[in-house]
Write a protein that holds these residues in place. Structure first.
Motif, mmCIF file in Angstrom:
data_model
loop_
_atom_site.group_PDB
_atom_site.id
_atom_site.type_symbol
_atom_site.label_atom_id
_atom_site.label_comp_id
_atom_site.label_asym_id
_atom_site.label_seq_id
_atom_site.Cartn_x
_atom_site.Cartn_y
_atom_site.Cartn_z
ATOM 1 N N GLN A 114 14.970 80.401 32.281
ATOM 2 C CA GLN A 114 15.783 79.179 32.319
ATOM 3 C C GLN A 114 15.827 78.540 33.705
ATOM 4 O OE1 GLN A 114 20.235 79.874 31.871
ATOM 5 N NE2 GLN A 114 19.478 81.847 31.142
ATOM 6 N N ARG A 115 15.860 79.323 34.787
ATOM 7 C CA ARG A 115 15.865 78.726 36.126
ATOM 8 C C ARG A 115 14.517 78.067 36.428
ATOM 9 N NH1 ARG A 115 18.383 83.015 40.334
ATOM 10 N NH2 ARG A 115 16.689 84.261 39.463
ATOM 11 N N PHE A 116 13.446 78.705 35.958
ATOM 12 C CA PHE A 116 12.108 78.123 36.085
ATOM 13 C C PHE A 116 12.069 76.746 35.415
ATOM 14 C CE2 PHE A 116 7.867 77.248 34.573
ATOM 15 C CZ PHE A 116 6.991 77.742 35.543
ATOM 16 N N ALA A 117 12.566 76.666 34.181
ATOM 17 C CA ALA A 117 12.538 75.415 33.422
ATOM 18 C C ALA A 117 13.383 74.336 34.090
ATOM 19 C CB ALA A 117 13.035 75.666 31.996
ATOM 20 N N MET A 118 14.587 74.688 34.544
ATOM 21 C CA MET A 118 15.449 73.702 35.197
ATOM 22 C C MET A 118 14.810 73.176 36.480
ATOM 23 S SD MET A 118 18.197 73.008 33.446
ATOM 24 C CE MET A 118 19.307 72.299 34.666
ATOM 25 N N GLN A 119 14.186 74.070 37.242
ATOM 26 C CA GLN A 119 13.544 73.669 38.487
ATOM 27 C C GLN A 119 12.382 72.716 38.209
ATOM 28 O OE1 GLN A 119 13.204 76.883 41.343
ATOM 29 N NE2 GLN A 119 11.243 76.112 42.061
ATOM 30 N N GLU A 120 11.572 73.053 37.222
ATOM 31 C CA GLU A 120 10.427 72.201 36.878
ATOM 32 C C GLU A 120 10.887 70.823 36.410
ATOM 33 O OE1 GLU A 120 6.371 72.257 34.120
ATOM 34 O OE2 GLU A 120 7.891 73.807 33.833
ATOM 35 N N MET A 121 11.915 70.778 35.569
ATOM 36 C CA MET A 121 12.401 69.494 35.060
ATOM 37 C C MET A 121 12.990 68.634 36.174
ATOM 38 S SD MET A 121 13.877 70.154 31.213
ATOM 39 C CE MET A 121 14.780 71.667 31.481
ATOM 40 N N LYS A 122 13.670 69.267 37.128
ATOM 41 C CA LYS A 122 14.210 68.512 38.259
ATOM 42 C C LYS A 122 13.099 67.860 39.072
ATOM 43 C CE LYS A 122 18.773 70.173 39.646
ATOM 44 N NZ LYS A 122 19.557 70.774 40.743
ATOM 45 N N TYR A 123 12.072 68.629 39.377
ATOM 46 C CA TYR A 123 10.948 68.071 40.134
ATOM 47 C C TYR A 123 10.333 66.890 39.395
ATOM 48 C CZ TYR A 123 10.402 71.490 43.935
ATOM 49 O OH TYR A 123 10.571 72.232 45.076
ATOM 50 N N MET A 124 10.023 67.077 38.127
ATOM 51 C CA MET A 124 9.292 66.053 37.380
ATOM 52 C C MET A 124 10.121 64.793 37.157
ATOM 53 S SD MET A 124 6.810 67.951 34.664
ATOM 54 C CE MET A 124 5.308 68.732 35.276
ATOM 55 N N LEU A 125 11.384 64.957 36.756
ATOM 56 C CA LEU A 125 12.204 63.781 36.481
ATOM 57 C C LEU A 125 12.562 63.024 37.760
ATOM 58 C CD1 LEU A 125 14.572 65.064 33.644
ATOM 59 C CD2 LEU A 125 12.651 63.478 33.437
ATOM 60 N N SER A 126 12.821 63.735 38.854
ATOM 61 C CA SER A 126 13.145 63.033 40.102
ATOM 62 C C SER A 126 11.952 62.218 40.585
ATOM 63 C CB SER A 126 13.597 64.026 41.184
ATOM 64 O OG SER A 126 12.577 64.944 41.520
ATOM 65 N N GLU A 127 10.741 62.772 40.469
ATOM 66 C CA GLU A 127 9.547 62.017 40.866
ATOM 67 C C GLU A 127 9.340 60.804 39.976
ATOM 68 O OE1 GLU A 127 6.973 62.558 43.525
ATOM 69 O OE2 GLU A 127 8.967 63.237 44.133
ATOM 70 N N MET A 128 9.544 60.963 38.689
ATOM 71 C CA MET A 128 9.401 59.845 37.739
ATOM 72 C C MET A 128 10.339 58.700 38.109
ATOM 73 S SD MET A 128 7.468 59.870 34.844
ATOM 74 C CE MET A 128 6.611 60.956 33.736
ATOM 75 N N ILE A 129 11.621 59.022 38.290
ATOM 76 C CA ILE A 129 12.619 57.970 38.520
ATOM 77 C C ILE A 129 12.472 57.347 39.897
ATOM 78 C CG2 ILE A 129 15.099 57.477 38.629
ATOM 79 C CD1 ILE A 129 13.952 57.993 35.801
ATOM 80 N N ARG A 130 12.008 58.109 40.862
ATOM 81 C CA ARG A 130 11.799 57.541 42.204
ATOM 82 C C ARG A 130 10.670 56.514 42.220
ATOM 83 N NH1 ARG A 130 10.769 62.216 46.264
ATOM 84 N NH2 ARG A 130 10.861 60.538 47.815
ATOM 85 N N HIS A 131 9.703 56.674 41.342
ATOM 86 C CA HIS A 131 8.522 55.800 41.364
ATOM 87 C C HIS A 131 8.515 54.729 40.276
ATOM 88 C CE1 HIS A 131 6.965 59.130 43.861
ATOM 89 N NE2 HIS A 131 6.157 58.224 44.360
ATOM 90 N N PHE A 132 9.208 54.979 39.159
ATOM 91 C CA PHE A 132 9.078 54.080 38.012
ATOM 92 C C PHE A 132 10.427 53.701 37.414
ATOM 93 C CE2 PHE A 132 5.472 57.056 37.994
ATOM 94 C CZ PHE A 132 4.406 56.170 38.158
ATOM 95 N N LYS A 133 10.425 52.533 36.774
ATOM 96 C CA LYS A 133 11.499 52.166 35.857
ATOM 97 C C LYS A 133 10.976 52.382 34.442
ATOM 98 C CE LYS A 133 14.471 48.895 38.275
ATOM 99 N NZ LYS A 133 15.097 47.553 38.207
ATOM 100 N N LEU A 134 11.843 52.915 33.596
ATOM 101 C CA LEU A 134 11.458 53.232 32.226
ATOM 102 C C LEU A 134 12.140 52.263 31.274
ATOM 103 C CD1 LEU A 134 10.850 55.827 33.887
ATOM 104 C CD2 LEU A 134 11.678 57.156 31.939
ATOM 105 N N PHE A 135 11.386 51.833 30.267
ATOM 106 C CA PHE A 135 11.921 50.915 29.255
ATOM 107 C C PHE A 135 11.541 51.419 27.869
ATOM 108 C CE2 PHE A 135 10.918 48.504 33.075
ATOM 109 C CZ PHE A 135 12.107 47.845 33.335
ATOM 110 N N PRO A 136 12.461 51.291 26.899
ATOM 111 C CA PRO A 136 12.125 51.735 25.542
ATOM 112 C C PRO A 136 11.222 50.716 24.854
ATOM 113 C CG PRO A 136 14.318 50.762 25.552
ATOM 114 C CD PRO A 136 13.842 50.760 26.985
ATOM 115 N N THR A 137 10.309 51.169 24.030
ATOM 116 C CA THR A 137 9.531 50.241 23.199
ATOM 117 C C THR A 137 10.336 49.851 21.964
ATOM 118 O OG1 THR A 137 8.451 52.127 22.140
ATOM 119 C CG2 THR A 137 7.292 51.094 23.981
ATOM 120 N N VAL A 138 11.261 50.712 21.562
ATOM 121 C CA VAL A 138 12.202 50.416 20.474
ATOM 122 C C VAL A 138 13.585 50.808 20.967
ATOM 123 C CG1 VAL A 138 12.889 50.893 18.102
ATOM 124 C CG2 VAL A 138 10.458 50.868 18.706
ATOM 125 N N LYS A 139 14.479 49.861 21.079
ATOM 126 C CA LYS A 139 15.817 50.138 21.591
ATOM 127 C C LYS A 139 16.570 51.075 20.652
ATOM 128 C CE LYS A 139 19.111 49.425 24.629
ATOM 129 N NZ LYS A 139 18.996 50.026 25.973
#
Length: 489
Positions: A439-464
């Motif tokens: 579980q700590r492995f998974a939380m650490q990986e998700m933090k890295y990936m999501l923080s990088e995503m949000i720092r570089h991109f804005k996300l928009f839904p194709t279907v609200k």
């Protein structure tokens, strides 16, 4: 005449066997109407995976928080409330997994996920050091590189005017590469396995579908029938595709160990999961089949569950611009205008992002249901749950109870900012002696990936307000592609 008497006696004995649990105290609990002998077996025999998931979810709304379903002579107790779930998860003897896991044994053997008793204790002891905090720190470089590669590939797609992405296939490439390089010590770019990698990912999807089909169709339960039908032959082909990939991973690591010394981190050996297994093999504590059991288990659990969590997470973030903005502001307070990648101390400061991940896992826990076969009788108030029956814990539904989480369908990371302990109202990684080792492995990986995503991109839904149709599978899954639009910040 004697054979006719024998047949009558056999029928009587069979009926007595099928009805032998009729006086169980579980019979006093509510549940769907049962047929003689078959119980509720026929009512699920032709359900699709989507219908099966819907049927499981509606149980508590129709019958309450303790529901009994009868499968031939066996009672299956479905639990939805935290007090009962705590009793089951903290029981030190009742740690044996239930029927669906039996059908996973040709694939995962009796590795850490499925084994029980002394074998489970022995394997857990061997593998626990692979997830020690110091080892996880040494994986930071891999998490950083994987996150950076993910961002660069997305930027390249945007430059090619491909701004809408089917998230799961894209994300699972990176979670698979990450588990291989961290836990297995194998860089997927170092061997020519692109085709086997695709076959491997598809085999996992197909294995889940075939196991669920077998589970709901009781005539497919005997191995001799299943293995000789087309569905069994398809299952065997999936196992071959799956094993060819994991065999390559094991052999690649063996070769690296032969050719060079194992990586050194700060003068100490970095004990990756596969290294621990190979060391245990050299000491006679495990054989090759045991290594394959654990590699298959952790390759599947270590990449697929995280990929699904990230997929649902990006879907929720795309629909909630205010949450994205708050994560971006938190990252900006940590990094300023620098675009450097995160380190472990940075991750520790990402309190809102951590709350967001917890809320993602509340709404979409990667393992929505946990099951046990009862090995030792126990009590739930005045209800005796006896040896041989099964208990099913509904994590997905527990997390959506309105009395525990007001407006449960709403995505609100703020629920987790108070730091209040939720005990057994929130168990996305299970709990008790069989809690998730990674579980700590998974939380650490998700933090890295999501923080990088949000720092570089804005996300928009194709279907609200898109709500995918969920289906019963080995992990929480949907057949609906989750498509998200990306734009550079």
């Amino acid at each position: 005449m004697l054979w006719q008497i024998g047949v009558v006696v056999l029928i009587i004995l069979l009926i007595k066997y099928l009805l032998r649990h009729e006086h169980s105290s579980l019979t006093k609990l509510p549940g769907p109407p049962r047929l003689p002998i078959f119980g509720n077996t026929l009512s699920i025999a032709w359900l699709t995976q989507e219908q099966m998931f819907e049927r499981m979810v509606e149980l508590q709304y129709l019958y309450g928080h303790r529901v009994v379903v009868k499968v031939f002579n066996k009672y299956v107790l479905h639990l939805f409330n935290p007090r009962d779930i705590e009793v089951v998860l903290t029981h030190t003897k009742n740690i044996t997994k239930n029927k669906p896991y039996e059908f996973m044994k040709p694939w995962l053997g009796t590795g850490l996920l499925i084994s029980s008793g002394s074998k489970w204790h022995k394997r857990r002891k061997i593998l626990t050091p692979a997830f020690h905090f110091d080892v996880l720190k040494s994986f930071a470089r891999v998490f950083v590189e994987s996150s950076r590669l993910m961002v660069n590939e997305l930027i390249q797609q945007l430059q090619n005017e491909k701004d809408v992405l089917n998230v799961l296939p894209f994300i699972s490439d990176f979670t698979l590469s990450t588990i291989c390089e961290t836990a297995m010590g194998t860089n997927l770019n170092s061997v020519e396995i692109d085709e086997t990698k695709l076959e491997y990912k598809q085999s996992i999807l197909d294995i889940g579908t075939l196991i669920m089909m077998r589970l709901t169709r009781f005539w497919l339960h005997p191995d001799i029938i299943f293995n000789n039908l087309p569905i069994g032959k398809r299952f065997k082909k999936c196992l071959e595709d799956n094993n060819s990939f994991t065999d390559r991973v094991i052999e690649e690591r063996r070769k690296k160990r032969r050719d060079t010394e194992v990586e050194v981190n700060g003068g100490r050996r970095r004990m990756m999961l596969l290294d621990l297994l190979l060391d245990a093999e050299s000491k006679g504590e495990i054989d090759l089949s045991g290594i394959k059991e654990e590699v298959n288990t952790f390759m599947f659990e270590g990449h697929d569950t995280t990929a699904m969590a990230l997929t649902f997470g990006l879907m929720l973030l795309a629909d909630h611009e205010e949450v994205q903005d708050r994560i971006h502001e938190e990252c900006k307070s940590i990094f300023g205008d620098s675009m450097r990648t995160a380190n472990l101390s940075d991750l520790a400061e990402m309190k809102y992002l951590e709350a967001t991940i917890k809320e993602i896992l509340r709404l979409y826990p990667s393992v929505p249901i946990i099951g046990r076969v009862i090995e030792e009788d126990f009590m739930l108030d005045d209800i005796q749950v006896t040896k041989g029956n099964e208990v099913v814990l509904h994590i997905y539904d527990l997390h959506r109870r309105e009395d525990l989480f007001p407006e449960p369908e709403q995505f609100r990371p703020e629920r987790f900012l108070s730091g209040e302990k939720m005990n057994f109202t929130y168990v996305p990684f299970s709990a008790g002696p069989r809690n998730c080792i990674g579980q700590r492995f998974a939380m650490q990986e998700m933090k890295y990936m999501l923080s990088e995503m949000i720092r570089h991109f804005k996300l928009f839904p194709t279907v609200k307000n898109f709500k995918p149709t969920m289906k019963a599978d080995l992990v929480l899954r949907t057949d609906d592609p989750v498509r998200i639009k990306f734009a550079l910040r």
